[in-house]
Design a protein around this motif. Structure first.
Motif, mmCIF file in Angstrom:
data_model
loop_
_atom_site.group_PDB
_atom_site.id
_atom_site.type_symbol
_atom_site.label_atom_id
_atom_site.label_comp_id
_atom_site.label_asym_id
_atom_site.label_seq_id
_atom_site.Cartn_x
_atom_site.Cartn_y
_atom_site.Cartn_z
ATOM 1 N N GLN A 23 0.817 -1.218 0.000
ATOM 2 C CA GLN A 23 0.000 0.000 0.000
ATOM 3 C C GLN A 23 0.854 1.272 0.000
ATOM 4 O O GLN A 23 0.358 2.356 -0.293
ATOM 5 N N LYS A 29 -2.590 1.984 -3.066
ATOM 6 C CA LYS A 29 -3.502 2.351 -1.978
ATOM 7 C C LYS A 29 -4.529 1.260 -1.664
ATOM 8 O O LYS A 29 -4.845 0.990 -0.508
ATOM 9 N N ASP A 30 -5.058 0.611 -2.708
ATOM 10 C CA ASP A 30 -6.120 -0.387 -2.514
ATOM 11 C C ASP A 30 -5.610 -1.828 -2.610
ATOM 12 O O ASP A 30 -6.413 -2.765 -2.747
#
Length: 696
Positions: A23, A29-30
């Motif tokens: 991440q 991020k996901d």
């Protein structure tokens, strides 16, 4: 987003750490590392080399597409077991000969034994030390180096061997749970036999199109949802509904993809491409369900983040406080500090929940009960009140003749059959089923006319006859007794159908929605499982609702409700008594199912049922609901015990450390013991009871 299968993912704590590292990457991020299903989900934009570098640090690799079939970890497991076996043999060789060989010889054998079992942990831990990253590998590396530095070669080797065993066991539980889940995927057919211009062509199921005609021979799996256009057979739908008994199918009947044709040859028209089929949706939802975290799991994850640093600090205090302030011996308390580091492993704690939850979801799926996540399993275990829609849920949803009052034996059944035999009304069908028990053929009635909202009128042998509600019957036909009988049946909750001539009532049928045969037993079993308030919601009038509620043992009921009224009632019951589950057919009850804390749909695979509910009963009955509640309660009990047991062992070990009684092997045994117990208890949920197997 792209999804990849992972090989070598055997550590829940490591999965969390790899996810955190990913991440931090660009476009990460996901990113998710899904420990329960052994998968990774990342953005298509991420640099794969950077991702694989993070995976390699934990000995995890991406399974290439051509290696997806029948992939397992047997080779890696076998290698680890061989290493542990050789280490154990070397340990005993050193232990039995250390007094008869030079010190350097004993040290060398112990060192090789420890290295065989712990070299991977050591190198990973060393890298983590340089990065100031403190996880189980770091803790074990410090403990091993410390043990050999202070001269405790024997115990250091035991720690390495036991940690190797612990590492194997940690992965073993989830691998078994994954294998059990993977067994569900084996029902997916690989190819289909399409009929084109009279020729059979075998194609992959992904190439099926709507309207294709497929040939399904005896023993073949149905490739996707379809409708029979030729032939008849019995079909095993266990893969979808969990029911072991075959279902008879004929032209016009629907087939589920993944079900098995038992005998004969069927031709069927594809009604859904595989990706949109009931089977594909079920398997996708079951896989997704493994990764939804319960409040308990989220708490454990958060707790584990703080737990390891606190243990590190505690180990330092145990090491320095007694020598500095109480004249303790440095070597003795360094040893105790190393033992505390081993206790810092959070693996058993992190494992306490996911193995049990995946096992519960898998066992339910094998029963034909689709639970969309551990959070709903946990919710079901806590719920004390459950509301049922009546029509189509507690009842069959079709009218039957339940009572009769006969005044004219010679004519009642014949005249009723003559008038109803050509009608398509559901009540007419119920009457015909009943009267054909008494007479199988009926003459034609002339001048048969339908009177809207009332019933039928016709002529036979010069006489007029009437059938329908009270308004359809001439005043001259009634007697005081027949009027009294009609009122009595209506007060008991029946819909009345009266058959009469111009001068007399021939008889009365009492019609009602047939109760499901399992409804009474269902309510009793749910009470046994701790449901304290079982509620019935219905649009029927008060008398009908009262009769049904009394007959099957419902605690409370609410009648005359429109769909929007059911939603309001669910909200009121939640405000009054707390969490509530709602059971319906997934179509008419969608608002109420969505409003309840837990929506349970009975839909035998209908799209609306699968989409709207948190739990789907794939059968056309409620027989599997009590056992699902029992499984949910078992999962909750196992998770609770596992957490208490894992923490309890560590607390006892830490207290022993403070008193100076904790040894390295005791510390690793405590951690390994906790891992073994939580794994065994989690996997035990997979075993189906005799009662469960007996439910058809």
């Amino acid at each position: 987003m792209a999804e990849f299968k992972l090989s070598g993912l055997s550590c829940a704590h490591c999965a969390q750490e790899m996810e955190s590292e990913m991440q931090k990457l660009k476009y990460g991020k996901d990113a998710k590392v899904l420990y329960n299903s052994g998968k990774m989900v990342i953005s298509d934009k991420m640099v794969m080399a950077d991702v694989e570098k993070i995976l390699q640090q934990e000995g995890v690799s991406v399974v290439k597409p051509d290696g997806e079939h029948d992939h397992n970890h047997d080779h890696g497991d076998r290698k680890l077991i061989i290493q542990i076996a050789i280490s154990t043999i070397l340990f005993f060789v050193a232990f039995l000969t250390e007094k008869n060989i030079p010190v350097w010889g004993a040290f060398s054998i112990y060192f090789v034994a420890a290295a065989l079992s712990g070299y991977q942990t050591f190198f990973k831990g060393l890298k983590n030390l340089f990065r100031l990253k403190f996880n189980i590998d770091t803790l074990m590396t410090v403990a091993l180096v410390g043990a050999f530095t202070i001269g405790d070669w024997r115990e250091g080797t035991v720690v390495a061997i036991l940690f190797g065993i612990n590492e194997y066991l940690e992965g073993f539980g989830m691998r078994q749970a994954r294998k059990s889940m993977a067994a569900l995927l084996k029902v997916v057919p690989k190819t289909a036999n399409i009929l084109k211009d009279g020729v059979t062509v075998e194609v992959p199921i992904n190439e099926l199109q709507l309207g294709d005609i497929v040939l399904i021979k005896a023993g073949d799996k149905v490739p996707s949802d379809a409708m029979i256009v030729e032939g008849k057979s019995s079909v095993n739908e266990a893969a979808i509904t969990g029911e072991s008994m075959p279902v008879e199918k004929q032209i016009g009947d629907a087939l589920f993809g993944g079900s098995v044709n038992n005998e004969g040859t069927l031709k069927a028209q594809i009604t859904a491409i595989y990706a949109d089929s009931s089977l594909a949706k079920i398997l996708h939802l079951v896989e997704e369900a493994q990764e939804t975290k319960t409040p308990t799991e989220l708490f454990i994850d958060k707790f584990a983040k703080y737990y390891t640093p606190i243990i590190m600090l505690f180990a330092v205090l145990v090491t320095i406080v007694p020598p500095l302030f109480f004249n303790g011996v440095w070597s003795y308390w360094v040893y105790e500090g190393l033992a505390v580091l081993i206790i810092g492993c959070p693996c058993a704690l992190i494992l306490s929940s996911p193995v049990a939850i995946v096992s519960g979801i898998t066992r339910s799926a094998k029963n034909g009960v689709l639970i969309k996540g551990g959070v709903f399993l946990e919710q079901l275990a806590k719920t004390k009140q459950i509301a049922f829609d009546k029509t189509g849920t507690l009842t069959e949803g079709k009218p039957v003749v339940a009572r009769e009052v006969v005044y004219d034996d010679a004519n009642f059944f014949q005249i009723s059959g003559m008038m109803e035999q050509s009608s398509g009304h559901p009540i007419a069908a119920a009457v015909m089923v009943y009267v054909t028990k008494h007479q199988t053929t009926f003459p034609e009635m002339t001048d048969l006319t339908t009177i809207g909202g009332k019933g039928l009128r016709g002529t036979f042998e010069g006489k007029q006859y009437f059938l329908g509600n009270e308004q359809q019957i001439p005043d001259a036909s009634w007697t005081a007794q027949s009027k009294q009988d009609v009122d009595k049946l209506k007060n008991e909750g029946y819909t009345v159908v009266v058959t009469a001539s111009e001068t007399a009532v021939l008889g009365i049928f009492g019609i009602r929605d047939a109760l499901r045969k399992e409804s009474k037993q269902l309510v009793s079993q749910l009470h046994e499982e701790g449901m304290t308030n079982i509620i019935m919601l219905t649009g029927d009038h008060e008398k009908t609702a009262e009769k049904v509620a009394k007959e099957i043992g419902i605690d409370s009921y609410y009648a005359g409700l429109l769909p929007e009224d059911k939603l309001t009632k669910i909200q009121q019951l939640h405000d009054q008594n707390g969490s509530i589950a709602m059971v319906g057919d997934g179509i008419n009850d969608s608002p109420a199912l969505a409003t309840a804390d837990l929506g349970i749909a009975m839909g035998k695979g209908t799209d609306s049922a699968i989409e709207v509910a948190d739990i789907v009963l794939m059968q056309d009955h409620l027989g599997k609901l009590p056992i699902t509640v029992k499984i949910a309660k078992r999962v909750r009990a196992v998770v609770g015990f596992n957490i208490a047991f894992a923490l309890g062992l560590k607390i006892i070990a830490l207290l022993l450390a403070v008193m100076g009684y904790l040894t390295l092997w005791m510390a690793i045994m405590a951690d390994m013991g906790a891992t073994i117990i939580v794994t065994i208890l989690g996997l035990s949920i997979l075993f189906r009871s005799k009662e469960e197997k007996a439910i058809k």
